[in-house]
Each structure stands twice: as C-alpha cells, then as structure tokens.
Design an enzyme around this catalytic site. Structure first.
Site, PDB file in Angstrom:
ATOM      1  N   LYS A   1       0.841  -1.211   0.000  1.00 52.32           N
ATOM      2  CA  LYS A   1       0.000   0.000   0.000  1.00 52.32           C
ATOM      3  C   LYS A   1       0.871   1.254   0.000  1.00 52.32           C
ATOM      4  CE  LYS A   1      -4.195  -1.358   2.441  1.00 52.32           C
ATOM      5  NZ  LYS A   1      -5.096  -1.062   1.314  1.00 52.32           N
TER       6      LYS A   1
ATOM      7  N   ARG B   1     -11.557 -10.108   0.235  1.00 53.12           N
ATOM      8  CA  ARG B   1     -12.506 -10.979  -0.480  1.00 53.12           C
ATOM      9  C   ARG B   1     -11.999 -12.419  -0.535  1.00 53.12           C
ATOM     10  NH1 ARG B   1     -11.988  -7.088  -5.542  1.00 53.12           N
ATOM     11  NH2 ARG B   1     -11.843  -5.676  -3.764  1.00 53.12           N
TER      12      ARG B   1
HETATM   13  N1  BES Z   1      -8.427  -2.993   3.655  1.00 54.28           N
HETATM   14  C1  BES Z   1      -8.498  -2.438   2.340  1.00 54.28           C
HETATM   15  C2  BES Z   1      -9.671  -1.486   2.185  1.00 54.28           C
HETATM   16  C3  BES Z   1      -9.561  -0.212   2.970  1.00 54.28           C
HETATM   17  C4  BES Z   1      -8.878   0.863   2.448  1.00 54.28           C
HETATM   18  C5  BES Z   1     -10.179  -0.089   4.188  1.00 54.28           C
HETATM   19  C6  BES Z   1      -8.793   2.029   3.161  1.00 54.28           C
HETATM   20  C7  BES Z   1     -10.104   1.089   4.907  1.00 54.28           C
HETATM   21  C8  BES Z   1      -9.402   2.147   4.398  1.00 54.28           C
HETATM   22  C9  BES Z   1      -8.639  -3.547   1.302  1.00 54.28           C
HETATM   23  O1  BES Z   1      -8.032  -4.753   1.618  1.00 54.28           O
HETATM   24  C10 BES Z   1      -7.986  -3.055   0.050  1.00 54.28           C
HETATM   25  O2  BES Z   1      -6.834  -2.795   0.086  1.00 54.28           O
HETATM   26  N2  BES Z   1      -8.766  -2.928  -1.012  1.00 54.28           N
HETATM   27  C11 BES Z   1      -8.257  -2.449  -2.243  1.00 54.28           C
HETATM   28  C12 BES Z   1      -8.863  -3.256  -3.352  1.00 54.28           C
HETATM   29  C13 BES Z   1      -8.224  -3.021  -4.702  1.00 54.28           C
HETATM   30  C14 BES Z   1      -6.808  -3.540  -4.725  1.00 54.28           C
HETATM   31  C15 BES Z   1      -9.059  -3.726  -5.741  1.00 54.28           C
HETATM   32  C16 BES Z   1      -8.646  -0.979  -2.383  1.00 54.28           C
HETATM   33  O3  BES Z   1      -9.731  -0.596  -1.931  1.00 54.28           O
HETATM   34  O4  BES Z   1      -7.850  -0.209  -2.899  1.00 54.28           O
HETATM   35 ZN    ZN Z   2      -5.945  -4.795   1.117  1.00 49.76          ZN
END
Ligand code: BES
Ligand code: ZN
Ligand code: ZN
Length: 500
Positions: free
Chosen positions: A278, A352
């Site tokens: 991230k 997911r």
């Molecule tokens: N845990 C994150 C979602 C999230 C982001 C929760 C910010 C709270 C604050 C999740 O696992 C994630 O990283 N999702 C990605 C999905 C993408 C790679 C398709 C996202 O939302 O960017």
């Molecule tokens: Zn994630």
C-alpha cells in the site's frame, strides 16, 4: 477505559443538587423557558428566564449556553436545532456534546434532562442519550502515560432525568448499556496494536468469550486450512510471523437444530497490501482491517448476554497480510473452498479472499438460512459514501428490509449499491475461474468485491456490508472516535433482535 455510570432519575427530584444540570432545547424562541419551567422550582425559573429573554437565545444544533450557577449547580443548555428535524440521532449527538462540555469544565457528574417532545418519546430518548454519553466518552488511552500526582479527567456518573422512572425504562437502559459496552469492546479490539492483536491474540479473545457464554468454538489452524481446501485464507496469511486461522463460534438461543444465520467477518490484523504494498495514506490505520471480525465477535457476545432466541454461527477469518519471502504473490492461481480457482491480480484485495473461503465453509457445513458478512473491504466505498453510511449489497429482499429497519433505528446508516450481472465480466479470470480484482481500474470497485464474494455463497440469501468508510475514521465525529468506531455492533444486534 472508564465507563460512566448511567442511571435514571425522576424530574420531580431535587435537580439543583447536581454539579451540572443539562437541558436540551429546540431552536424556537420560547422552548428554553418551557424546558426549564417543566422541572425547576418557580423562583429559579423566573430568574433564569428573565436572563434567557434578555439574550434572545436560539438553541441552534449543538450550541452550548451556560446559565448562571443556581445554588451549586451549573446549568447548561445544549441546542437541538429545529424540532421538525429532531430525531434520536440529534439527541445522541447532543448528549455527547453535553459530556464534552462537562469534560472541559472538569465536572465529573451531572444530570441530563430528557426534552419533552411528541417526535421522540421518553424511552427512545433514554436509549439515545445513554448511547451518546457512553460511546462519546470512549478513548483508546491504554498507552497514554499518567503524569504523577495528576489524575486524568474521568466522567463518573450521569443521571438521565425522566418524567417518571419505570421498570420498563430501567430495563431499556440496562440493555442499551450492555450493547454499548459491546461497541466499546469492539473499538478496543480494533484499536489495539497489530503486534498485539494478532490472529493468535484474537483467537484468545474468542476463546474467552466462548468460555464465558458457553459457545461452541472451532478453530482451523494453518495445516487444517489446507486440509479443508481453504487455500485462500492460508495464502493471504502465510507471509506473516503469526499464522492465519478461521475461527467459528456458535450461539444457540433456541433448542432446535436450525441455523438461522451466519455472520462472517473480515479479520485482517494488519493490511500492508502484501507484495502490492500500500502507498502511504491509510497504512497507519490498517491494524483496524479486522473490524469486521471484531463486529461479529462483539455482536454474538451481546446476543448471548441478551439471550436472543436465534441460532447464529459466527465466522472470523483472521490473517495478517504481510510482505515477506513467503508471501503469496500476484500472478498465482489458487484453489478455493468453493472449488473455483482464483487468479491473484493484486495482493491488496485480500479481504474478499479470506471471506470467500469463510463464506463457502459456513454455507456448506452449516447451511444457515441467511448469510451476512461484514468487512472493511474497499477504499472505493469511501469514494461512494464517505463515512456517512456503509455499503449494502444483497440478493435478499428480506435481509434488505430488516437491515434498513435496523439502520434507521440505530442511525448506523447503510446505503444499497447494486449487484448487476454486467459487473460479472470484470472478475472473470483468464487462467483461473475468477480474478480477485476488477479488470478496469477505478470502475465500480466495491461492486467488483461484492460480486466476487457472491460466488462463495452457494445460493444462500446473503448480504454484504462494506464498512471501510464507517468502521475507520480519520477524526472524531460526534460520539464516534477517531480510528476504530465499533460500527456495526449496534446495527447487527438490533437486526438480530428483530430478525424473524
Ligand atoms: N483494507 C483495504 C480497504 C480499505 C482501504 C479499508 C482504506 C479502509 C481504508 C482492502 O483490503 C484493500 O486494500 N482494497 C483495495 C482493493 C483493490 C486492490 C481492488 C482498495 O480498496 O484499494
Ligand atoms: Zn488490502
Ligand atoms: Zn484489507
């Protein structure tokens, strides 16, 4: 964490013995006098109202006005805004405002007077005010050092002054406190350091609850995940020092064998994104990525304490999404519990994956009548709804109806987003059956996540709550704190209480 004592008090008792006395008034001109007149002795009201008239006071929402000290009592009026916009949520926020003022003034106890209104009745008002007080008072302060000699501020007790104290109001208050304690517990689990609240530590919390409430518990450790075809949960957690696991608990509120409902929670104890690391932004809050699992645990504990007549399976998929040589990698194609293979396009779409296996396992092993999952699944749901509502995706009219009713009562809002078949194309795999992210960037990201999950539900009526925007806040908002909010506990407990 200190939890203030909340109790009921008759408005006929001597309220001017309280260190602080808080009235709540609507914005129309004469309302303040009316509220005061109802409970204060004649001569005091006269003195106060002469002053209120002089300043031509209007009780705007969340405004705070200090009246002169009467005897030893500080009298405060908190504004509710216009009566036509009045709801229990206005009162929840205003009760929080009242204790914020008490904290500023270093007052440890006081009484809040229930405003008389045809719109919100006294019993609803007691629920909303006690929630505003207890939830608003929360602070994650276990790591803050206490300077010697100084004792940090603590709110000791709040009395809610009602027209008359009844047995049914007392019960209502006790139940409200019990659920609110559940919210605080979920917040504590969420806010704890990821090095402390590991999948193993979370398992210990569940074991404690299972002992206390006599719940059946079953845990699939590393090897057992593989033996039971839950390769997705295993893959997500395999780069971490503390291994992943699937935790199952059963609360049986009835004697029959029917499983009414399964609640499934995302429990990523830290989401680094994995090899798809991230960027800076939300990383420092990714220890809260287990909020779904915390919500499930806390909800089931509350159901047990309330002795609800439902049979519930709780499933919590615990894993840390870490960066390591052992981490799962983009480009791999993995087998899942449902039998479908999944292409990993992005290791940051890990929620997911763990939920897919967990949903499929409970669907096939327990055959519950309904499935509900809770997850901080996508950043995209924040783009759509901000922090004002969780995203609801469902293929069940009944779950939609019941969840919306619960959301309206608790003000833990939800908003529905669609599961259009057209989105299916987005998650079709090339080398495997499914992809874990949509093909097009920045295209209905929350729906792609939900459509992916649907593949693991084995046609059991299902609802998915994407709580990424509501369970994690970047600043305090009224009675919701910064970081983990415990969102979902009040919503789901209310839903379970009314589920038929
Ligand atoms: N845990 C994150 C979602 C999230 C982001 C929760 C910010 C709270 C604050 C999740 O696992 C994630 O990283 N999702 C990605 C999905 C993408 C790679 C398709 C996202 O939302 O960017
Ligand atoms: Zn994630
Ligand atoms: Zn995540």
């Amino acid at each position: 964490m200190n939890i203030p004592q909340v109790s009921l008090l008759s408005q006929k008792s001597h309220l001017l013995a309280e260190p602080a006395l808080v009235f709540f008034a609507f914005a129309d001109d004469k309302n303040v006098q009316k509220q005061l007149k109802e409970v204060l002795p004649r001569e005091d009201v006269d003195r106060l109202t002469r002053l209120v008239e002089k300043i031509q006071y209007k009780a705007e929402m969340k405004s705070v006005t200090h009246l002169p000290i009467m005897d030893d009592t500080l009298v405060i009026v908190v504004g509710l805004g216009e009566e036509k916009k009045y709801t229990p949520e206005v009162l929840r926020r205003s009760a929080n405002r009242a204790i914020e003022v008490m904290k500023q003034l270093n007052i440890h106890e006081g009484a809040l007077v229930v405003p008389r209104s045809r719109v919100v009745h006294a019993d609803e008002a007691v629920v909303a005010m006690s929630e505003g007080v207890v939830l608003g008072n929360y602070a994650f302060d276990r790591y803050r050092s206490k300077p010697e000699g100084e004792s940090p501020y603590e709110l000791h007790s709040v009395r809610i002054a009602v027209p008359s104290v009844t047995k049914s109001l007392e019960t209502k208050l006790a139940e409200t406190m019990l659920v609110a304690e559940g919210v605080l517990y979920a917040r504590d689990l969420e806010n704890e350091n990821s090095d402390v609240m590991t999948p193993a530590a979370f398992e210990e919390e569940v074991r404690k609850a299972a002992r206390q409430y006599k719940l059946k518990i079953k845990v699939f450790q590393e090897e057992e995940l593989l033996e039971n075809n839950m390769h997705l949960i295993h893959a997500v957690g395999r780069g971490a020092d503390v291994p992943p696991r699937l935790i199952l608990i059963e609360y049986r509120g009835r004697r029959d064998k029917k499983n009414d409902l399964a609640l499934v929670g995302k429990g990523i104890t830290f989401d680094s994104g994995g090899i798809n690391l991230k960027p800076e932004g939300y990383l420092h809050q990714m220890h809260i990525d287990m909020a779904g699992a915390a919500t499930v645990l806390s909800t089931i504990m509350a159901a047990a304490r309330l002795k609800l007549k439902v049979n519930i399976i709780g499933a919590m998929a615990l894993a840390e999404n870490a960066v390591d040589g052992k981490s799962y990698k983009p480009g791999s194609v993995l087998k899942s519990h449902a039998g479908k293979s999944v292409e990993i396009n992005n290791t940051d779409a890990e929620g997911r994956l763990v939920l897919g296996d967990a949903l499929s396992y409970v669907a096939t092993e327990y055959q519950p009548s309904y499935l509900v999952d809770v997850a901080t699944l996508t950043g995209a749901v924040m783009v759509a709804l901000g922090s004002e509502a969780a995203g609801l995706f469902t293929n069940s009219d009944k779950l939609r109806r019941e969840l919306f009713a619960a959301a309206n009562r608790t003000a833990e809002r939800i908003w529905e987003l669609p599961l259009y078949e057209e989105y299916e194309e987005e998650i079709k795999g090339t080398f495997g059956d499914l992809r874990n992210t949509g093909k097009s960037r920045g295209y209905a990201g929350s729906a792609a996540g939900a459509m992916f999950l649907q593949h693991f539900t084995h046609d059991i009526p299902w609802a998915h709550l994407d709580i990424a925007g509501t369970a994690i806040l970047d600043r305090k908002r009224d009675y919701m704190p910064m970081n983990g909010t415990g969102y979902g506990v009040r919503l789901l407990v209310d839903f379970l209480r009314n589920h038929r």
